[in-house]
Every structure is written in C-alpha cells, then in structure tokens.
Design a protein around this motif. Structure first.
Motif, PDB file in Angstrom:
ATOM      1  N   ILE A  96       0.936  -1.087  -0.013  1.00  0.00           N
ATOM      2  CA  ILE A  96      -0.105   0.104  -0.095  1.00  0.00           C
ATOM      3  C   ILE A  96       0.831   1.209   0.068  1.00  0.00           C
ATOM      4  N   ILE A  97       0.694   2.313  -0.707  1.00  0.00           N
ATOM      5  CA  ILE A  97       1.023   3.365  -0.612  1.00  0.00           C
ATOM      6  C   ILE A  97       0.142   4.434  -0.196  1.00  0.00           C
ATOM      7  N   ASN A  98       0.374   4.972   1.186  1.00  0.00           N
ATOM      8  CA  ASN A  98      -0.434   6.036   1.862  1.00  0.00           C
ATOM      9  C   ASN A  98       0.172   6.943   2.730  1.00  0.00           C
ATOM     10  N   ASP A  99      -0.372   7.677   3.278  1.00  0.00           N
ATOM     11  CA  ASP A  99      -0.037   8.961   4.037  1.00  0.00           C
ATOM     12  C   ASP A  99       0.630   8.163   5.335  1.00  0.00           C
ATOM     13  N   SER A 100       1.771   8.836   5.553  1.00  0.00           N
ATOM     14  CA  SER A 100       2.747   8.304   6.629  1.00  0.00           C
ATOM     15  C   SER A 100       2.033   8.418   8.014  1.00  0.00           C
ATOM     16  N   PRO A 101       1.405   9.781   8.461  1.00  0.00           N
ATOM     17  CA  PRO A 101       0.873   9.634   9.787  1.00  0.00           C
ATOM     18  C   PRO A 101      -0.474   8.569   9.915  1.00  0.00           C
ATOM     19  N   VAL A 102      -1.033   8.109   8.919  1.00  0.00           N
ATOM     20  CA  VAL A 102      -2.409   7.247   8.771  1.00  0.00           C
ATOM     21  C   VAL A 102      -2.013   6.018   8.843  1.00  0.00           C
ATOM     22  N   VAL A 103      -0.763   5.848   8.252  1.00  0.00           N
ATOM     23  CA  VAL A 103      -0.066   4.098   8.390  1.00  0.00           C
ATOM     24  C   VAL A 103       0.384   4.311   9.627  1.00  0.00           C
ATOM     25  N   GLY A 104       1.096   5.171  10.170  1.00  0.00           N
ATOM     26  CA  GLY A 104       1.765   4.880  11.605  1.00  0.00           C
ATOM     27  C   GLY A 104       0.711   4.880  12.592  1.00  0.00           C
ATOM     28  N   TYR A 105      -0.652   5.439  12.674  1.00  0.00           N
ATOM     29  CA  TYR A 105      -1.708   5.359  13.431  1.00  0.00           C
ATOM     30  C   TYR A 105      -2.338   3.867  13.377  1.00  0.00           C
ATOM     31  N   TYR A 106      -2.274   3.361  12.175  1.00  0.00           N
ATOM     32  CA  TYR A 106      -3.122   1.865  12.067  1.00  0.00           C
ATOM     33  C   TYR A 106      -2.071   1.070  12.769  1.00  0.00           C
ATOM     34  N   LEU A 107      -0.444   1.086  12.336  1.00  0.00           N
ATOM     35  CA  LEU A 107       0.168   0.201  12.984  1.00  0.00           C
ATOM     36  C   LEU A 107       0.231   0.379  14.435  1.00  0.00           C
ATOM     37  N   ALA A 108       0.213   1.599  15.123  1.00  0.00           N
ATOM     38  CA  ALA A 108       0.255   1.806  16.472  1.00  0.00           C
ATOM     39  C   ALA A 108      -1.101   1.256  17.217  1.00  0.00           C
ATOM     40  N   GLN A 109      -2.300   1.012  16.430  1.00  0.00           N
ATOM     41  CA  GLN A 109      -3.345   0.555  17.034  1.00  0.00           C
ATOM     42  C   GLN A 109      -3.446  -0.979  16.709  1.00  0.00           C
ATOM     43  N   GLY A 110      -2.150  -1.638  16.503  1.00  0.00           N
ATOM     44  CA  GLY A 110      -2.355  -3.105  16.661  1.00  0.00           C
ATOM     45  C   GLY A 110      -1.788  -3.529  15.136  1.00  0.00           C
ATOM     46  N   GLY A 111      -1.915  -2.860  14.175  1.00  0.00           N
ATOM     47  CA  GLY A 111      -1.408  -3.272  12.727  1.00  0.00           C
ATOM     48  C   GLY A 111      -0.091  -3.909  12.663  1.00  0.00           C
ATOM     49  N   ASN A 112       0.750  -3.444  13.716  1.00  0.00           N
ATOM     50  CA  ASN A 112       2.164  -3.813  13.617  1.00  0.00           C
ATOM     51  C   ASN A 112       2.297  -5.295  13.834  1.00  0.00           C
ATOM     52  N   ASN A 113       1.295  -5.961  14.184  1.00  0.00           N
ATOM     53  CA  ASN A 113       1.383  -7.559  14.415  1.00  0.00           C
ATOM     54  C   ASN A 113       1.532  -8.070  13.165  1.00  0.00           C
ATOM     55  N   SER A 114       1.210  -7.547  11.997  1.00  0.00           N
ATOM     56  CA  SER A 114       1.178  -8.127  10.618  1.00  0.00           C
ATOM     57  C   SER A 114       1.556  -7.479   9.483  1.00  0.00           C
ATOM     58  N   MET A 115       1.831  -6.155  10.118  1.00  0.00           N
ATOM     59  CA  MET A 115       2.239  -5.448   8.632  1.00  0.00           C
ATOM     60  C   MET A 115       3.372  -4.365   9.270  1.00  0.00           C
ATOM     61  N   LYS A 116       4.132  -3.763   8.202  1.00  0.00           N
ATOM     62  CA  LYS A 116       5.262  -2.903   8.718  1.00  0.00           C
ATOM     63  C   LYS A 116       5.456  -1.994   7.440  1.00  0.00           C
ATOM     64  N   THR A 117       6.379  -0.946   7.648  1.00  0.00           N
ATOM     65  CA  THR A 117       6.799   0.254   6.911  1.00  0.00           C
ATOM     66  C   THR A 117       7.992  -0.128   6.166  1.00  0.00           C
ATOM     67  N   VAL A 118       8.017   0.297   4.749  1.00  0.00           N
ATOM     68  CA  VAL A 118       9.573  -0.067   4.185  1.00  0.00           C
ATOM     69  C   VAL A 118       9.972   1.238   3.673  1.00  0.00           C
ATOM     70  N   GLY A 119      11.248   1.492   3.413  1.00  0.00           N
ATOM     71  CA  GLY A 119      11.853   2.867   2.810  1.00  0.00           C
ATOM     72  C   GLY A 119      11.512   4.084   3.550  1.00  0.00           C
ATOM     73  N   ASP A 120      11.898   4.891   2.942  1.00  0.00           N
ATOM     74  CA  ASP A 120      11.723   6.459   3.492  1.00  0.00           C
ATOM     75  C   ASP A 120      10.590   7.074   3.051  1.00  0.00           C
ATOM     76  N   ILE A 121      10.087   7.959   3.989  1.00  0.00           N
ATOM     77  CA  ILE A 121       9.173   8.818   3.675  1.00  0.00           C
ATOM     78  C   ILE A 121       9.273   9.736   2.439  1.00  0.00           C
ATOM     79  N   MET A 122       8.389   9.480   1.610  1.00  0.00           N
ATOM     80  CA  MET A 122       8.260  10.553   0.276  1.00  0.00           C
ATOM     81  C   MET A 122       7.530  11.419  -0.031  1.00  0.00           C
ATOM     82  N   GLU A 123       7.965  12.412  -0.628  1.00  0.00           N
ATOM     83  CA  GLU A 123       7.302  13.719  -0.825  1.00  0.00           C
ATOM     84  C   GLU A 123       6.316  14.351   0.259  1.00  0.00           C
ATOM     85  N   ALA A 124       7.013  15.046   1.033  1.00  0.00           N
ATOM     86  CA  ALA A 124       6.515  15.727   2.047  1.00  0.00           C
ATOM     87  C   ALA A 124       5.406  16.719   1.473  1.00  0.00           C
ATOM     88  N   GLU A 125       4.286  16.616   1.876  1.00  0.00           N
ATOM     89  CA  GLU A 125       3.252  17.227   1.495  1.00  0.00           C
ATOM     90  C   GLU A 125       2.607  18.181   2.371  1.00  0.00           C
TER      91      GLU A 125
END
Length: 259
Positions: free
Chosen positions: A187-216
């Motif tokens: 998935i390509i999505n906004d960093s804070p949205v992905v971070g919130y999802y992982l913090a709410q338990g999503g990190n049990n099955s998913m992870k982020t890779v690479g650097d944050i792209m295109e500050a917007e």
C-alpha cells in the motif's frame, strides 16, 4: 361614565397590543437561523477522520480542528460523510462549504478549489505484510500489485511506478484489507495514517519500508474563488495557533507538538 369605560377599554387594548408586539419581537429574534458550516469528509482516514466502532460521531485531528475553527468563526459545524472522490464535486456544487479530509495541496487540486493556509505537513510511505522481505523501498514495487485509496496522492504515486498493477479502493480500510488478504503486495498511503494504523495493532501483521516520500501539506478546501470564506478560515486557524488550541488538538492525536 361611558367616557371612563371607553378609556379603560382603550387602555387595555393598547397594553395587549404592546404585549403581542413584544412577544412577536422575541419570536423573531429566536427564529434567526443558526450559522452552519457544512464540513465534508471521508471518515476512514485515522487519525485525521474516522468513526469508532458503533459510534455515530466523527473523531480525529481534522474533525477536532474543523470544529474549533467553526467555533472560532461563530458557526455550528455539521459533518457530512462521503467518498473522497466526491468531496470536490460536492464542494463546487454547494452541497458542502468546506473539505476537511487530509487533502494535500497540489497544483491539480488548486485548479478546482481554493485552499486555506496549510495546517499539517505529511508524506507518503509504503506498507507491506510483515513476512514480505522482498520489498524494501518504493523502487522494489516495479511490476508489483499496489493498493491505494482513489483520488489520493498515494494513488498518483502508485500509478507512477513502472509496470505496477494498481488497484484504487473507495476507502483506506478496503485497501488495508486487500493487503491483509495478500491480494496486493503493498500500500502507498500517508505516513501518519499508516503510523496510526500500526500503533493500533496493525504492526502485528504489517510494517513500513523505505523512506517517507514527498513531504506534502494538507489544507482545508473551499469552493473555487470563495476567498472570503478561505480568509475567515485562515484568520481562525491563526488565532487557534496563537491561543494554544491548535497545539492542544495536535498533542491529542500525535502525542507531540510540532514546532
């Protein structure tokens, strides 16, 4: 005697007329319409806008900020839920007054709407299943299957990946479910949205890779050319930053105050 009676009758009628006039004036004042600011959003974009399970209310950073701005302007805020790709058409048709939906300010959108001053700086990130060791950055997505939310900058970037098969979903939740079911590779999505999802338990099955792209930068959108409303919003936003209310809202959803 008749003159006295006539005088008393006239006095009573005059008093009654004054009472009726007074009541009528009060009703007129009470009937003045309440100023309402209709704010459109797509509530599957936590922590910016979402609904808790079983709740009818709208929560998130954007929702709290929109209500605070409305209050500062003297408006009652009414939240209107719809698909992300329907927000700009609804705005320009007059069905809503403002869009508060984690909407990035870009050249293409600026042709269709008028934005407020930026209120949040974000960026894009790639998320994959935790057992995926093949994808380490956006470059590794060439020829892969990518999910995103329709109409977002995540979709725009996904479609720029060479030979990728891109599936755009109506909501972010649907895109995440597709990744969870391994119907896509990332998935390509906004960093804070992905971070919130992982913090709410999503990190049990998913992870982020690479650097944050295109500050917007995110902005609140109003109908193209409605500089008056945009100016009122900017004035209210500046006041909230000055009086500390913006920092209070920011800390509620992100745990730290960005300076």
């Amino acid at each position: 005697m008749m003159k006295k009676i006539l005088f008393l009758v006239m006095a009573v009628l005059a008093a009654a007329s004054m009472m009726i006039a007074g009541c009528g004036g009060g009703d007129k004042k009470a009937a003045e319409p309440e100023k309402v600011l209709r704010v459109g959003t797509e509530p599957t974009f936590a922590p910016f806008e979402f609904q808790k399970e079983g709740s009818k209310s709208y929560d998130g950073f954007d929702m709290d900020l929109a209500r605070a701005i409305g209050k500062q302007m003297g408006y009652k805020v009414e939240i209107v839920s719809m698909g992300f790709d329907a927000l700009i058409p609804a705005l320009n048709s007059g069905n809503i007054d403002v869009v508060a939906a984690g909407m990035s300010i870009n050249e293409e959108r600026q042709k269709a709407v008028t934005f407020s001053e930026p209120y949040y700086t974000s960026g894009l990130i790639v998320m994959v299943n935790k057992d995926n060791n093949e994808v380490k950055s956006v470059k590794d997505l060439e020829g892969k299957r990518i999910a995103c939310q329709i109409g977002t900058t995540g979709e725009k970037n996904a479609r720029n990946v060479a030979n990728a098969k891109v599936t755009a979903f109506n909501t972010n939740d649907e895109a995440v479910m597709e990744l969870k079911n391994k119907g896509v590779d990332a998935i390509i999505n906004d960093s804070p949205v992905v971070g919130y999802y992982l913090a709410q338990g999503g990190n049990n099955s998913m992870k982020t890779v690479g650097d944050i792209m295109e500050a917007e930068q995110y902005g609140l959108a109003v109908k193209k050319g409605n500089d008056k409303l945009a100016g009122e919003i900017n004035k209210a936003l500046a006041e909230l930053k000055k009086n500390g209310e913006y920092d209070k809202i920011y800390k509620t959803w992100f745990g730290e105050v960005k300076k």
